[in-house]
Design a protein around this motif. Structure first.
Motif, PDB file in Angstrom:
ATOM      1  N   ASP A   1      35.266  -5.095  32.611  1.00  0.00           N
ATOM      2  CA  ASP A   1      34.249  -4.609  31.686  1.00  0.00           C
ATOM      3  C   ASP A   1      34.297  -3.087  31.578  1.00  0.00           C
ATOM      4  O   ASP A   1      34.193  -2.525  30.488  1.00  0.00           O
ATOM      5  CB  ASP A   1      32.856  -5.062  32.145  1.00  0.00           C
ATOM      6  N   GLY A   2      34.490  -2.407  32.714  1.00  0.00           N
ATOM      7  CA  GLY A   2      34.589  -0.945  32.715  1.00  0.00           C
ATOM      8  C   GLY A   2      35.784  -0.457  31.931  1.00  0.00           C
ATOM      9  O   GLY A   2      35.681   0.465  31.122  1.00  0.00           O
ATOM     10  N   LEU A   3      36.951  -1.069  32.152  1.00  0.00           N
ATOM     11  CA  LEU A   3      38.159  -0.686  31.424  1.00  0.00           C
ATOM     12  C   LEU A   3      38.000  -0.891  29.922  1.00  0.00           C
ATOM     13  O   LEU A   3      38.340  -0.004  29.127  1.00  0.00           O
ATOM     14  CB  LEU A   3      39.354  -1.494  31.931  1.00  0.00           C
ATOM     15  N   LEU A   4      37.486  -2.045  29.548  1.00  0.00           N
ATOM     16  CA  LEU A   4      37.317  -2.327  28.116  1.00  0.00           C
ATOM     17  C   LEU A   4      36.293  -1.401  27.480  1.00  0.00           C
ATOM     18  O   LEU A   4      36.475  -0.933  26.347  1.00  0.00           O
ATOM     19  CB  LEU A   4      36.925  -3.784  27.912  1.00  0.00           C
ATOM     20  N   SER A   5      35.208  -1.116  28.172  1.00  0.00           N
ATOM     21  CA  SER A   5      34.174  -0.229  27.648  1.00  0.00           C
ATOM     22  C   SER A   5      34.703   1.194  27.463  1.00  0.00           C
ATOM     23  O   SER A   5      34.458   1.826  26.428  1.00  0.00           O
ATOM     24  CB  SER A   5      32.978  -0.228  28.599  1.00  0.00           C
ATOM     25  N   ILE A   6      35.437   1.684  28.445  1.00  0.00           N
ATOM     26  CA  ILE A   6      36.023   3.028  28.329  1.00  0.00           C
ATOM     27  C   ILE A   6      37.050   3.053  27.207  1.00  0.00           C
ATOM     28  O   ILE A   6      37.108   4.001  26.424  1.00  0.00           O
ATOM     29  CB  ILE A   6      36.641   3.456  29.671  1.00  0.00           C
ATOM     30  N   TRP A   7      37.856   2.010  27.097  1.00  0.00           N
ATOM     31  CA  TRP A   7      38.873   1.938  26.046  1.00  0.00           C
ATOM     32  C   TRP A   7      38.212   1.980  24.674  1.00  0.00           C
ATOM     33  O   TRP A   7      38.653   2.708  23.792  1.00  0.00           O
ATOM     34  CB  TRP A   7      39.659   0.650  26.209  1.00  0.00           C
ATOM     35  N   ARG A   8      37.129   1.186  24.488  1.00  0.00           N
ATOM     36  CA  ARG A   8      36.443   1.139  23.194  1.00  0.00           C
ATOM     37  C   ARG A   8      35.766   2.466  22.843  1.00  0.00           C
ATOM     38  O   ARG A   8      35.811   2.903  21.712  1.00  0.00           O
ATOM     39  CB  ARG A   8      35.394   0.028  23.197  1.00  0.00           C
ATOM     40  N   SER A   9      35.138   3.085  23.823  1.00  0.00           N
ATOM     41  CA  SER A   9      34.369   4.291  23.511  1.00  0.00           C
ATOM     42  C   SER A   9      35.214   5.565  23.448  1.00  0.00           C
ATOM     43  O   SER A   9      34.904   6.462  22.665  1.00  0.00           O
ATOM     44  CB  SER A   9      33.233   4.477  24.519  1.00  0.00           C
ATOM     45  N   HIS A  10      36.271   5.663  24.255  1.00  0.00           N
ATOM     46  CA  HIS A  10      37.050   6.904  24.299  1.00  0.00           C
ATOM     47  C   HIS A  10      38.513   6.737  23.924  1.00  0.00           C
ATOM     48  O   HIS A  10      39.212   7.726  23.743  1.00  0.00           O
ATOM     49  CB  HIS A  10      36.984   7.515  25.706  1.00  0.00           C
ATOM     50  N   GLY A  11      39.001   5.517  23.860  1.00  0.00           N
ATOM     51  CA  GLY A  11      40.401   5.296  23.543  1.00  0.00           C
ATOM     52  C   GLY A  11      41.280   5.349  24.786  1.00  0.00           C
ATOM     53  O   GLY A  11      40.827   5.587  25.896  1.00  0.00           O
ATOM     54  N   PHE A  12      42.571   5.116  24.562  1.00  0.00           N
ATOM     55  CA  PHE A  12      43.513   5.046  25.681  1.00  0.00           C
ATOM     56  C   PHE A  12      43.762   6.414  26.301  1.00  0.00           C
ATOM     57  O   PHE A  12      43.601   6.604  27.503  1.00  0.00           O
ATOM     58  CB  PHE A  12      44.827   4.429  25.205  1.00  0.00           C
ATOM     59  N   PHE A  13      44.140   7.398  25.467  1.00  0.00           N
ATOM     60  CA  PHE A  13      44.518   8.695  26.004  1.00  0.00           C
ATOM     61  C   PHE A  13      43.312   9.513  26.468  1.00  0.00           C
ATOM     62  O   PHE A  13      43.360  10.157  27.511  1.00  0.00           O
ATOM     63  CB  PHE A  13      45.341   9.486  24.985  1.00  0.00           C
ATOM     64  N   ASN A  14      42.242   9.527  25.705  1.00  0.00           N
ATOM     65  CA  ASN A  14      41.076  10.324  26.083  1.00  0.00           C
ATOM     66  C   ASN A  14      40.209   9.648  27.142  1.00  0.00           C
ATOM     67  O   ASN A  14      39.430  10.305  27.812  1.00  0.00           O
ATOM     68  CB  ASN A  14      40.214  10.643  24.863  1.00  0.00           C
ATOM     69  N   GLY A  15      40.345   8.354  27.293  1.00  0.00           N
ATOM     70  CA  GLY A  15      39.519   7.639  28.257  1.00  0.00           C
ATOM     71  C   GLY A  15      40.273   7.257  29.509  1.00  0.00           C
ATOM     72  O   GLY A  15      40.002   7.756  30.591  1.00  0.00           O
ATOM     73  N   LEU A  16      41.239   6.375  29.351  1.00  0.00           N
ATOM     74  CA  LEU A  16      41.940   5.840  30.521  1.00  0.00           C
ATOM     75  C   LEU A  16      43.003   6.777  31.078  1.00  0.00           C
ATOM     76  O   LEU A  16      43.295   6.731  32.264  1.00  0.00           O
ATOM     77  CB  LEU A  16      42.563   4.486  30.164  1.00  0.00           C
ATOM     78  N   GLN A  17      43.577   7.612  30.241  1.00  0.00           N
ATOM     79  CA  GLN A  17      44.643   8.490  30.704  1.00  0.00           C
ATOM     80  C   GLN A  17      44.184   9.931  30.920  1.00  0.00           C
ATOM     81  O   GLN A  17      45.012  10.817  31.082  1.00  0.00           O
ATOM     82  CB  GLN A  17      45.799   8.467  29.707  1.00  0.00           C
ATOM     83  N   ARG A  18      42.892  10.167  30.945  1.00  0.00           N
ATOM     84  CA  ARG A  18      42.369  11.522  31.129  1.00  0.00           C
ATOM     85  C   ARG A  18      42.809  12.057  32.490  1.00  0.00           C
ATOM     86  O   ARG A  18      42.598  11.452  33.512  1.00  0.00           O
ATOM     87  CB  ARG A  18      40.855  11.502  31.063  1.00  0.00           C
ATOM     88  N   GLY A  19      43.443  13.188  32.497  1.00  0.00           N
ATOM     89  CA  GLY A  19      43.889  13.802  33.739  1.00  0.00           C
ATOM     90  C   GLY A  19      45.209  13.272  34.278  1.00  0.00           C
ATOM     91  O   GLY A  19      45.631  13.666  35.354  1.00  0.00           O
ATOM     92  N   TYR A  20      45.869  12.391  33.531  1.00  0.00           N
ATOM     93  CA  TYR A  20      47.130  11.807  34.030  1.00  0.00           C
ATOM     94  C   TYR A  20      48.199  12.872  34.233  1.00  0.00           C
ATOM     95  O   TYR A  20      48.823  12.936  35.293  1.00  0.00           O
ATOM     96  CB  TYR A  20      47.629  10.737  33.059  1.00  0.00           C
ATOM     97  N   TRP A  21      48.423  13.713  33.237  1.00  0.00           N
ATOM     98  CA  TRP A  21      49.496  14.711  33.339  1.00  0.00           C
ATOM     99  C   TRP A  21      49.157  15.785  34.366  1.00  0.00           C
ATOM    100  O   TRP A  21      50.052  16.295  35.049  1.00  0.00           O
ATOM    101  CB  TRP A  21      49.819  15.310  31.971  1.00  0.00           C
ATOM    102  N   SER A  22      47.879  16.105  34.504  1.00  0.00           N
ATOM    103  CA  SER A  22      47.539  17.060  35.560  1.00  0.00           C
ATOM    104  C   SER A  22      47.717  16.408  36.929  1.00  0.00           C
ATOM    105  O   SER A  22      48.040  17.085  37.906  1.00  0.00           O
ATOM    106  CB  SER A  22      46.111  17.576  35.384  1.00  0.00           C
ATOM    107  N   GLY A  23      47.539  15.096  37.006  1.00  0.00           N
ATOM    108  CA  GLY A  23      47.835  14.382  38.249  1.00  0.00           C
ATOM    109  C   GLY A  23      49.312  14.437  38.589  1.00  0.00           C
ATOM    110  O   GLY A  23      49.696  14.659  39.739  1.00  0.00           O
ATOM    111  N   MET A  24      50.140  14.256  37.581  1.00  0.00           N
ATOM    112  CA  MET A  24      51.584  14.362  37.807  1.00  0.00           C
ATOM    113  C   MET A  24      51.967  15.789  38.196  1.00  0.00           C
ATOM    114  O   MET A  24      52.867  15.994  39.001  1.00  0.00           O
ATOM    115  CB  MET A  24      52.360  13.946  36.553  1.00  0.00           C
ATOM    116  N   ALA A  25      51.262  16.766  37.634  1.00  0.00           N
ATOM    117  CA  ALA A  25      51.526  18.164  37.989  1.00  0.00           C
ATOM    118  C   ALA A  25      51.087  18.457  39.421  1.00  0.00           C
ATOM    119  O   ALA A  25      51.517  19.441  40.003  1.00  0.00           O
ATOM    120  CB  ALA A  25      50.801  19.098  37.016  1.00  0.00           C
ATOM    121  N   THR A  26      50.243  17.619  40.000  1.00  0.00           N
ATOM    122  CA  THR A  26      49.834  17.780  41.390  1.00  0.00           C
ATOM    123  C   THR A  26      50.785  17.052  42.325  1.00  0.00           C
ATOM    124  O   THR A  26      51.232  17.617  43.323  1.00  0.00           O
ATOM    125  CB  THR A  26      48.410  17.208  41.597  1.00  0.00           C
ATOM    126  N   TYR A  27      51.099  15.804  42.014  1.00  0.00           N
ATOM    127  CA  TYR A  27      51.861  14.973  42.946  1.00  0.00           C
ATOM    128  C   TYR A  27      53.320  15.397  43.059  1.00  0.00           C
ATOM    129  O   TYR A  27      53.910  15.279  44.135  1.00  0.00           O
ATOM    130  CB  TYR A  27      51.756  13.502  42.557  1.00  0.00           C
TER     131      TYR A  27
END
Length: 126
Positions: free
Chosen positions: A16-42
């Motif tokens: 429910d959380g994943l679907l709600s975030i996907w609907r309200s913010h989309g894939f990149f702005n919701g589920l992938q927020r901070g992904y590239w900065s995470g890669m820049a850390t790891y």
């Protein structure tokens, strides 16, 4: 007197959380927020960690040879796995601890930015 944070349950579960975030913010702005900065850390964390770990092992091996505790024939080179046999488990434990500490301290600013990007809600962040 004990103070507790009051947290309300926003979602009925993980799906429910994943679907709600996907609907309200989309894939990149919701589920992938901070992904590239995470890669820049790891990436830098791993590079610094393994570099420091190998450096620490090299220093310990040289000290073992210099101290005379390691009986070696000075005329031949050590095989790749043979040099590490001079070390004890304590060397590896301390080396891992020191390498992790240096890597964590070095990447802490990037990790802070990553975390703030992931939790930022877009409604005025303090």
């Amino acid at each position: 007197q004990r103070q507790q944070a009051v947290v309300k349950n926003l979602y009925g579960g993980a799906i429910d959380g994943l679907l709600s975030i996907w609907r309200s913010h989309g894939f990149f702005n919701g589920l992938q927020r901070g992904y590239w900065s995470g890669m820049a850390t790891y990436g830098p964390f791993s590079a610094i960690y393994f570099m420091m770990y190998e450096w620490f092992k090299t220093v310990c091996i040289k000290r073992e040879i210099r101290s005379g505790r390691a009986v070696l024939d000075r005329q031949r080179l050590l095989a790749p796995g043979e040099a590490e046999m001079l070390l004890h488990s304590g060397h590896f434990i301390v080396g891992g601890f020191l390498a992790g500490t240096v890597a964590a301290v070095a990447t802490a600013p990037i990790d802070l930015v990553k975390t703030r990007m992931q939790v930022f809600d877009g409604c005025g962040y303090d």
